[in-house]
Design a protein around this motif. Sequence first.
Motif, mmCIF file in Angstrom:
data_model
loop_
_atom_site.group_PDB
_atom_site.id
_atom_site.type_symbol
_atom_site.label_atom_id
_atom_site.label_comp_id
_atom_site.label_asym_id
_atom_site.label_seq_id
_atom_site.Cartn_x
_atom_site.Cartn_y
_atom_site.Cartn_z
ATOM 1 N N HIS A 107 0.870 -1.172 0.000
ATOM 2 C CA HIS A 107 0.000 0.000 0.000
ATOM 3 C C HIS A 107 0.907 1.221 0.000
ATOM 4 C CE1 HIS A 107 -4.156 -1.449 1.419
ATOM 5 N NE2 HIS A 107 -4.358 -0.620 0.419
ATOM 6 N N HIS A 108 0.757 2.077 -0.985
ATOM 7 C CA HIS A 108 1.626 3.251 -1.129
ATOM 8 C C HIS A 108 0.782 4.489 -0.833
ATOM 9 C CE1 HIS A 108 4.641 5.894 -3.118
ATOM 10 N NE2 HIS A 108 3.574 6.548 -3.530
ATOM 11 N N LEU A 109 1.121 5.183 0.244
ATOM 12 C CA LEU A 109 0.321 6.330 0.670
ATOM 13 C C LEU A 109 1.101 7.627 0.508
ATOM 14 C CD1 LEU A 109 -2.467 6.903 2.016
ATOM 15 C CD2 LEU A 109 -1.276 6.802 4.218
ATOM 16 N N GLU A 110 0.551 8.530 -0.299
ATOM 17 C CA GLU A 110 1.176 9.852 -0.469
ATOM 18 C C GLU A 110 0.748 10.730 0.704
ATOM 19 O OE1 GLU A 110 3.144 10.909 -2.986
ATOM 20 O OE2 GLU A 110 2.987 9.147 -4.300
ATOM 21 N N VAL A 111 1.709 11.381 1.325
ATOM 22 C CA VAL A 111 1.390 12.273 2.436
ATOM 23 C C VAL A 111 1.984 13.641 2.124
ATOM 24 C CG1 VAL A 111 1.333 12.425 4.957
ATOM 25 C CG2 VAL A 111 1.922 10.257 3.873
ATOM 26 N N GLU A 112 1.185 14.679 2.272
ATOM 27 C CA GLU A 112 1.645 16.027 1.924
ATOM 28 C C GLU A 112 2.885 16.438 2.715
ATOM 29 O OE1 GLU A 112 -0.596 20.106 1.355
ATOM 30 O OE2 GLU A 112 -1.972 18.384 1.362
ATOM 31 N N ASN A 113 3.847 17.002 2.022
ATOM 32 C CA ASN A 113 5.095 17.496 2.626
ATOM 33 C C ASN A 113 5.900 16.447 3.380
ATOM 34 O OD1 ASN A 113 4.415 20.048 1.676
ATOM 35 N ND2 ASN A 113 3.172 20.438 3.515
ATOM 36 N N GLN A 114 5.667 15.201 3.056
ATOM 37 C CA GLN A 114 6.441 14.126 3.706
ATOM 38 C C GLN A 114 6.764 13.048 2.686
ATOM 39 O OE1 GLN A 114 4.764 12.139 7.150
ATOM 40 N NE2 GLN A 114 3.879 14.081 7.809
ATOM 41 N N ASN A 115 7.661 12.157 3.052
ATOM 42 C CA ASN A 115 7.897 10.994 2.198
ATOM 43 C C ASN A 115 6.644 10.137 2.150
ATOM 44 O OD1 ASN A 115 10.611 11.364 1.486
ATOM 45 N ND2 ASN A 115 11.277 10.607 3.490
ATOM 46 N N PRO A 116 6.386 9.500 1.007
ATOM 47 C CA PRO A 116 5.254 8.563 0.986
ATOM 48 C C PRO A 116 5.494 7.414 1.974
ATOM 49 C CG PRO A 116 6.444 8.574 -1.124
ATOM 50 C CD PRO A 116 7.097 9.583 -0.257
ATOM 51 N N ILE A 117 4.413 6.764 2.376
ATOM 52 C CA ILE A 117 4.532 5.647 3.321
ATOM 53 C C ILE A 117 4.213 4.355 2.579
ATOM 54 C CG2 ILE A 117 3.634 4.666 5.470
ATOM 55 C CD1 ILE A 117 2.819 7.531 6.258
ATOM 56 N N GLN A 118 5.110 3.373 2.684
ATOM 57 C CA GLN A 118 4.895 2.088 2.008
ATOM 58 C C GLN A 118 4.767 0.981 3.053
ATOM 59 O OE1 GLN A 118 8.032 1.880 -1.053
ATOM 60 N NE2 GLN A 118 6.750 3.207 -2.331
ATOM 61 N N ARG A 119 3.582 0.351 3.073
ATOM 62 C CA ARG A 119 3.307 -0.708 4.044
ATOM 63 C C ARG A 119 2.689 -1.899 3.318
ATOM 64 N NH1 ARG A 119 -0.048 3.219 8.032
ATOM 65 N NH2 ARG A 119 -1.104 3.488 6.028
ATOM 66 N N GLN A 120 2.794 -3.056 3.944
ATOM 67 C CA GLN A 120 2.348 -4.278 3.251
ATOM 68 C C GLN A 120 0.965 -4.695 3.741
ATOM 69 O OE1 GLN A 120 4.706 -4.188 1.148
ATOM 70 N NE2 GLN A 120 5.874 -2.929 2.583
ATOM 71 N N SER A 121 0.133 -5.119 2.793
ATOM 72 C CA SER A 121 -1.248 -5.467 3.115
ATOM 73 C C SER A 121 -1.659 -6.778 2.442
ATOM 74 C CB SER A 121 -2.174 -4.351 2.631
ATOM 75 O OG SER A 121 -2.014 -3.202 3.440
ATOM 76 N N LEU A 122 -2.829 -7.256 2.857
ATOM 77 C CA LEU A 122 -3.362 -8.512 2.307
ATOM 78 C C LEU A 122 -4.746 -8.296 1.693
ATOM 79 C CD1 LEU A 122 -2.837 -10.931 5.375
ATOM 80 C CD2 LEU A 122 -1.203 -10.443 3.530
ATOM 81 N N ALA A 123 -5.043 -9.109 0.691
ATOM 82 C CA ALA A 123 -6.415 -9.226 0.183
ATOM 83 C C ALA A 123 -6.604 -10.690 -0.145
ATOM 84 C CB ALA A 123 -6.610 -8.368 -1.057
ATOM 85 N N TYR A 124 -7.837 -11.174 -0.066
ATOM 86 C CA TYR A 124 -8.045 -12.594 -0.365
ATOM 87 C C TYR A 124 -9.257 -12.779 -1.266
ATOM 88 C CZ TYR A 124 -11.182 -12.118 3.678
ATOM 89 O OH TYR A 124 -12.160 -11.691 4.543
ATOM 90 N N SER A 125 -9.238 -13.925 -1.949
ATOM 91 C CA SER A 125 -10.297 -14.216 -2.919
ATOM 92 C C SER A 125 -10.802 -15.632 -2.704
ATOM 93 C CB SER A 125 -9.756 -14.073 -4.338
ATOM 94 O OG SER A 125 -10.714 -14.544 -5.259
ATOM 95 N N LYS A 126 -12.120 -15.752 -2.622
ATOM 96 C CA LYS A 126 -12.738 -17.081 -2.452
ATOM 97 C C LYS A 126 -13.323 -17.582 -3.757
ATOM 98 C CE LYS A 126 -14.032 -16.132 2.306
ATOM 99 N NZ LYS A 126 -15.096 -16.124 3.289
ATOM 100 N N ASP A 127 -13.163 -16.813 -4.844
ATOM 101 C CA ASP A 127 -13.772 -17.203 -6.112
ATOM 102 C C ASP A 127 -12.738 -17.179 -7.252
ATOM 103 O OD1 ASP A 127 -13.405 -14.500 -6.252
ATOM 104 O OD2 ASP A 127 -15.488 -14.003 -6.712
ATOM 105 N N ASN A 128 -11.611 -17.835 -6.994
ATOM 106 C CA ASN A 128 -10.555 -17.992 -8.022
ATOM 107 C C ASN A 128 -10.067 -16.661 -8.574
ATOM 108 O OD1 ASN A 128 -11.099 -20.699 -7.652
ATOM 109 N ND2 ASN A 128 -12.549 -20.738 -9.366
ATOM 110 N N GLY A 129 -9.942 -15.685 -7.707
ATOM 111 C CA GLY A 129 -9.341 -14.410 -8.110
ATOM 112 C C GLY A 129 -10.293 -13.443 -8.787
ATOM 113 N N ARG A 130 -11.601 -13.825 -8.899
ATOM 114 C CA ARG A 130 -12.536 -12.923 -9.606
ATOM 115 C C ARG A 130 -12.880 -11.708 -8.757
ATOM 116 N NH1 ARG A 130 -10.524 -16.755 -12.462
ATOM 117 N NH2 ARG A 130 -11.450 -16.984 -14.518
ATOM 118 N N THR A 131 -13.061 -11.895 -7.459
ATOM 119 C CA THR A 131 -13.301 -10.741 -6.582
ATOM 120 C C THR A 131 -12.381 -10.859 -5.369
ATOM 121 O OG1 THR A 131 -15.059 -11.888 -5.388
ATOM 122 C CG2 THR A 131 -15.729 -10.496 -7.256
ATOM 123 N N TRP A 132 -12.061 -9.723 -4.778
ATOM 124 C CA TRP A 132 -11.078 -9.668 -3.693
ATOM 125 C C TRP A 132 -11.625 -8.896 -2.502
ATOM 126 C CZ3 TRP A 132 -6.340 -12.158 -3.810
ATOM 127 C CH2 TRP A 132 -6.034 -12.779 -5.037
#
Length: 490
Positions: A107-132
């Motif tokens: 997840h890449h978050l732009e923050v005004e007057n600061q360095n962007p913040i990069q953090r790791q996130s998860l998403a999951y799919s129960k229908d073979n990747g069609r929806t998350w």
Amino acid sequence: MSTVFKQDYRSTYHFSPKEKWMNDPNGMVFFKGEYHLFYQYHPYGTTWGPMHWGHAVSKDLVSWEELPVALAPDENGTIFSGSAVVDWENTTGFFEDGPGLVAIFTHHLEVENQNPIQRQSLAYSKDNGRTWIKYEGNPVLKHDSFVDFRDPKVFWHEQNEEWVMIIASGQTVCLYRSPNLKDWEFSSEFGEGIGSHDGVWECPDLFLLNVDGEPSLQKWVMLVSIGADPAFTEGSRTQYFTGEFDGKTFVPDEASHAVRWIDHGRDNYAGVSWSDIPAEDGRRLFIGWMSNWMYANLTPTEDYRGAMTIARELALETRGGEIVLIQRPAHELEQARTPVLSLQDVSIGHVQEQLKDLKLVSYEIHMEWAPNQSIHFALRSGAGNETVVGIDCERNEVYVDRNQSGVSDFHEHFCGRHAAHLYTTEGNLNLRIYVDESSVEVFANDGEAVITDLIYPDASSKGISMEAKVSDIVISSLNIYELSSVKSEG
Ligand code: FRU
């Protein structure tokens, strides 16, 4: 009034999005008979912008069905690169019945007057990747000091029975481990004082390969892409290391103290490998983004921008006493062939005669010939264009020269001749060349040296010719196939 014909340079057998901007391949995973290819996607523009994950699936690695955008920006930021895995044992608790897919991304978050913040996130799919579904506990991993902290590649470590993440952290990579993809523990950092530091480290991968096809001798391979820096005319490139890995720490081989590139062209970046290829298949399959950050936003296409390389199989083989990374086109590409020419044990003169009337755009050349003999092809020639591909035995190298390949004025460093060292030119030589509307991919000596280059020839530039330094060379075999996009069954 004359109508100006706009060329779209759309590849025939390479994946490109129907419209808009694409960069890195993401979340490549095989599940229930489908190869998933997600990718960095900007659905509202033909240049890089707020990143989403685009999505395509294929049953044969050649024809791709584009699906709706899989992941869109949210309050945690835009969706940068990452990977996907099959959670076979429901370690996450996301799945009630049977395994499902989990994406691990930045997840890449732009923050005004600061360095962007990069953090790791998860998403999951129960229908073979069609929806998350994005995980409610996002982000799952952050770092206090790294500004660049992105592109997590996750895999299941068999021996330690836990997940391992390799992630780019500025000028190094970090390794983490987890029982459930949600809680991560730091293991080690790698990269200081080793490898190329010509640009920011990005999109790492780490996997085990047999050496010379022998399961009794295995080595770990680490891929690390490095971003473009104006000081280097090569632009963005991908390097590799070989070594040992115990699930926590990567120890490089002696050979890895020299910088080694996976590709000697300009246009194979941010490539990583597929997750969860079934054991009975056993291949390590790879795809890269066929562009370069040096000029990616400027290439002369209109409605879309960006294509992937062909799918390739990775291997480790001994060449000239050194264990090197080998790439070969995935065999599925053979289904796309229509034979055009097949010659055995013929003279150069005979080959030249046969090539004279050929007009081809999307095709494969596979040629084998006598040791120590320099030969080159001129491809996509006509209208003042030609792309030269050859082996020069005096210099022991394979090369692509795109100085006259076509449109090149969009960037001062697009033109050039790109060469790769060959370990030996003393045995029979061979070249496999994949040509498409706007690319050439060259595999020399069974994949020991690879050159991937974009080209933008005129649509009418379809000629093929060949020349050799010495005229009495015997060509042991020459096969040319036209390539089309095969249709998946079912
Ligand atoms: C590599 C890269 C990644 C990043 C993504 C953003 O090409 O810069 O490091 O996650 O592209 O689109």
